[in-house]
Scaffold this motif. Structure first.
Motif, PDB file in Angstrom:
ATOM      1  N   HIS A 182      -3.593  88.914   7.511  1.00 59.15           N
ATOM      2  CA  HIS A 182      -4.631  87.409   7.138  1.00 59.15           C
ATOM      3  C   HIS A 182      -3.618  86.220   6.770  1.00 59.15           C
ATOM      4  O   HIS A 182      -3.901  85.141   7.604  1.00 59.15           O
ATOM      5  CB  HIS A 182      -5.383  88.008   6.155  1.00 59.15           C
ATOM      6  CG  HIS A 182      -6.086  89.359   6.080  1.00 59.15           C
ATOM      7  ND1 HIS A 182      -7.128  89.327   7.196  1.00 59.15           N
ATOM      8  CD2 HIS A 182      -5.996  90.377   5.508  1.00 59.15           C
ATOM      9  CE1 HIS A 182      -7.597  90.637   7.032  1.00 59.15           C
ATOM     10  NE2 HIS A 182      -6.811  91.200   6.140  1.00 59.15           N
ATOM     11  N   GLU A 183      -2.689  86.281   6.277  1.00 54.50           N
ATOM     12  CA  GLU A 183      -2.001  85.228   6.071  1.00 54.50           C
ATOM     13  C   GLU A 183      -1.200  84.619   7.083  1.00 54.50           C
ATOM     14  O   GLU A 183      -0.963  83.523   7.570  1.00 54.50           O
ATOM     15  CB  GLU A 183      -0.968  85.663   4.816  1.00 54.50           C
ATOM     16  CG  GLU A 183      -1.509  85.914   3.382  1.00 54.50           C
ATOM     17  CD  GLU A 183      -0.790  86.624   2.630  1.00 54.50           C
ATOM     18  OE1 GLU A 183      -1.413  87.142   1.464  1.00 54.50           O
ATOM     19  OE2 GLU A 183       0.348  87.020   2.911  1.00 54.50           O
ATOM     20  N   ALA A 184      -0.600  85.638   8.002  1.00 54.00           N
ATOM     21  CA  ALA A 184      -0.167  85.338   9.347  1.00 54.00           C
ATOM     22  C   ALA A 184      -1.083  84.451  10.188  1.00 54.00           C
ATOM     23  O   ALA A 184      -0.759  83.777  10.808  1.00 54.00           O
ATOM     24  CB  ALA A 184       0.469  86.553   9.904  1.00 54.00           C
ATOM     25  N   ALA A 198       5.587  86.220  17.015  1.00 53.38           N
ATOM     26  CA  ALA A 198       6.071  85.224  18.092  1.00 53.38           C
ATOM     27  C   ALA A 198       6.210  83.648  17.383  1.00 53.38           C
ATOM     28  O   ALA A 198       7.162  82.913  17.474  1.00 53.38           O
ATOM     29  CB  ALA A 198       5.787  85.387  19.151  1.00 53.38           C
ATOM     30  N   GLU A 199       4.840  83.333  16.876  1.00 55.35           N
ATOM     31  CA  GLU A 199       4.898  81.741  16.500  1.00 55.35           C
ATOM     32  C   GLU A 199       5.452  81.852  15.060  1.00 55.35           C
ATOM     33  O   GLU A 199       6.332  80.576  14.954  1.00 55.35           O
ATOM     34  CB  GLU A 199       3.266  81.662  16.282  1.00 55.35           C
ATOM     35  CG  GLU A 199       3.029  80.251  15.797  1.00 55.35           C
ATOM     36  CD  GLU A 199       3.476  79.155  16.719  1.00 55.35           C
ATOM     37  OE1 GLU A 199       3.469  78.100  16.418  1.00 55.35           O
ATOM     38  OE2 GLU A 199       3.355  79.361  17.949  1.00 55.35           O
ATOM     39  N   LEU A 200       5.684  82.864  14.263  1.00 56.13           N
ATOM     40  CA  LEU A 200       6.106  82.589  12.893  1.00 56.13           C
ATOM     41  C   LEU A 200       7.741  82.453  13.153  1.00 56.13           C
ATOM     42  O   LEU A 200       8.351  81.659  12.616  1.00 56.13           O
ATOM     43  CB  LEU A 200       5.920  83.720  12.164  1.00 56.13           C
ATOM     44  CG  LEU A 200       4.504  83.920  11.633  1.00 56.13           C
ATOM     45  CD1 LEU A 200       4.444  85.144  10.671  1.00 56.13           C
ATOM     46  CD2 LEU A 200       4.106  82.535  10.660  1.00 56.13           C
ATOM     47  N   LEU A 201       8.104  83.016  14.284  1.00 52.47           N
ATOM     48  CA  LEU A 201       9.724  83.035  14.551  1.00 52.47           C
ATOM     49  C   LEU A 201      10.114  81.518  15.059  1.00 52.47           C
ATOM     50  O   LEU A 201      11.344  81.552  15.254  1.00 52.47           O
ATOM     51  CB  LEU A 201      10.087  84.165  15.520  1.00 52.47           C
ATOM     52  CG  LEU A 201      10.085  85.417  15.117  1.00 52.47           C
ATOM     53  CD1 LEU A 201      10.350  86.698  16.041  1.00 52.47           C
ATOM     54  CD2 LEU A 201      11.040  85.527  13.682  1.00 52.47           C
ATOM     55  N   THR A 202       9.085  80.665  15.421  1.00 52.46           N
ATOM     56  CA  THR A 202       9.595  79.382  15.765  1.00 52.46           C
ATOM     57  C   THR A 202       9.504  78.517  14.417  1.00 52.46           C
ATOM     58  O   THR A 202      10.154  77.541  14.258  1.00 52.46           O
ATOM     59  CB  THR A 202       8.491  78.675  16.515  1.00 52.46           C
ATOM     60  OG1 THR A 202       7.023  78.516  15.646  1.00 52.46           O
ATOM     61  CG2 THR A 202       8.093  79.554  17.767  1.00 52.46           C
ATOM     62  N   ILE A 209       5.295  90.843   9.430  1.00 52.79           N
ATOM     63  CA  ILE A 209       3.850  90.938   9.278  1.00 52.79           C
ATOM     64  C   ILE A 209       3.470  92.302   8.617  1.00 52.79           C
ATOM     65  O   ILE A 209       3.686  93.426   9.490  1.00 52.79           O
ATOM     66  CB  ILE A 209       2.934  90.651  10.258  1.00 52.79           C
ATOM     67  CG1 ILE A 209       3.455  89.245  10.850  1.00 52.79           C
ATOM     68  CG2 ILE A 209       1.542  90.461  10.032  1.00 52.79           C
ATOM     69  CD1 ILE A 209       2.778  88.674  12.199  1.00 52.79           C
ATOM     70  N   THR A 210       2.849  92.462   7.490  1.00 53.60           N
ATOM     71  CA  THR A 210       2.310  93.851   6.917  1.00 53.60           C
ATOM     72  C   THR A 210       0.907  94.044   7.640  1.00 53.60           C
ATOM     73  O   THR A 210       0.373  93.110   7.508  1.00 53.60           O
ATOM     74  CB  THR A 210       2.556  93.778   5.448  1.00 53.60           C
ATOM     75  OG1 THR A 210       1.684  92.755   4.726  1.00 53.60           O
ATOM     76  CG2 THR A 210       4.028  93.846   4.926  1.00 53.60           C
TER      77      THR A 210
END
Length: 294
Positions: A182-184, A198-202, A209-210
């Motif tokens: 949900h936070e992701a 993939a977006e977080l790794l930018t 992501i749990t």
């Protein structure tokens, strides 16, 4: 040494068949006061998982504050960085239903007085193998601690909870971001976990992501991707699952385990915690984790 710069709350936990809707009154089956707060929970999880841990934060000059300090000390955690300030300690009002789900209201109390790391905190952070951060302290304080770790070269592991926008100056200092699904989605606007990863790794070099009963996803900017299944269990109380996962993950990384093994270690620790009631009281010892792994 793993340093945790974060919140210490007393959890006021009510157990009910189902959480009340607006305007509804339900009868609970039990009530407990349990030391918690995302920062203290992660510190206790890491210490019980075998880590050498220091906690940096604040409690009030009330009975809850004294109890929090005693709980951390009893877990073998260095509490020289735990300040006492006038006024009440932080509390969290938690409702746990019969399926193990929960809803939480946090009142910051003493946590809200932490405006940044002190000189002693900075020295502790500089000598750390990792710094664990969450978002139950004021954002300016979290950023200050993250930037101090960045300068010293200590990896920063951030749990972005409670969910809120993350300033660029914080993200620039984060090594590993560990949101739940949900936070992701809040951070990326993407509900598909693989796309969100993939977006977080930018934004950060590594992310996990749990996914609750569906396990966890890991990715890094070097292209590594892992999906680790959860250990199948009947959940009694999921309150501490995420904090147990992060604390155990920090220990596994500090011990040099590769990502797949570190995630399996963390998932195993979380699977033990959700089978018990409470937050800090549910977290497993290293012996229990090793036995489950074996």
């Amino acid at each position: 040494m793993i340093s945790v710069f974060g919140s210490a709350n007393m959890d006021l936990v009510a157990y009910v068949s189902h959480a009340p809707h607006l305007g509804e009154t339900v009868t609970g089956r039990a009530f407990r006061t349990i030391p918690g707060g995302k920062g203290a929970n992660q510190a206790i999880a890491a210490a019980r998982a075998g880590g050498d841990v220091a906690f940096l934060g604040a409690v009030g000059d009330d009975g809850f504050g004294a109890q929090m300090r005693a709980t951390l000390t009893d877990a073998g955690i260095d509490v020289k960085g735990l300040r006492e300030v006038p006024g009440p300690s932080g509390i969290a009002h938690i409702v746990v239903d019969d399926d193990g789900g929960n809803s939480i209201i946090v009142v910051p109390g003493a946590n809200g007085t932490v405006t940044g790391p002190s000189g002693d905190d900075l020295a502790m952070i500089a000598g750390s193998q990792a710094l664990l951060l969450q978002l139950e302290l004021p954002m300016a304080a979290v950023i200050g601690a993250a930037q101090a770790a960045q300068v010293s070269g200590a990896p920063v592991i951030l749990t972005p909870a409670p969910s809120q926008p993350l300033p660029a100056e914080l993200l620039d200092a984060v090594t590993l971001l560990v949101p739940n699904e949900h936070e992701a989605a809040d951070l990326t606007g993407l509900t598909d976990p693989d796309a969100a990863l993939a977006e977080l790794l930018t934004l950060v070099p590594e992310a996990v992501i749990t996914l609750g009963a569906k396990g966890a996803l890991y990715g890094s900017r070097d292209g590594e991707r892992l999906r680790v299944p959860a250990v199948p269990v009947k959940a009694v109380d999921t309150t501490a699952a995420g904090d147990t996962f992060v604390g155990a993950l920090a220990v596994a990384r500090a011990e040099g385990l590769p990502p797949g093994e570190a995630l399996h270690f963390a998932s195993t620790a979380a699977s033990i915690a959700v089978r018990r009631e409470g937050a800090s009281t549910s977290m497993p010892t290293r012996a229990e984790i090793d036995e489950a792994l074996a």
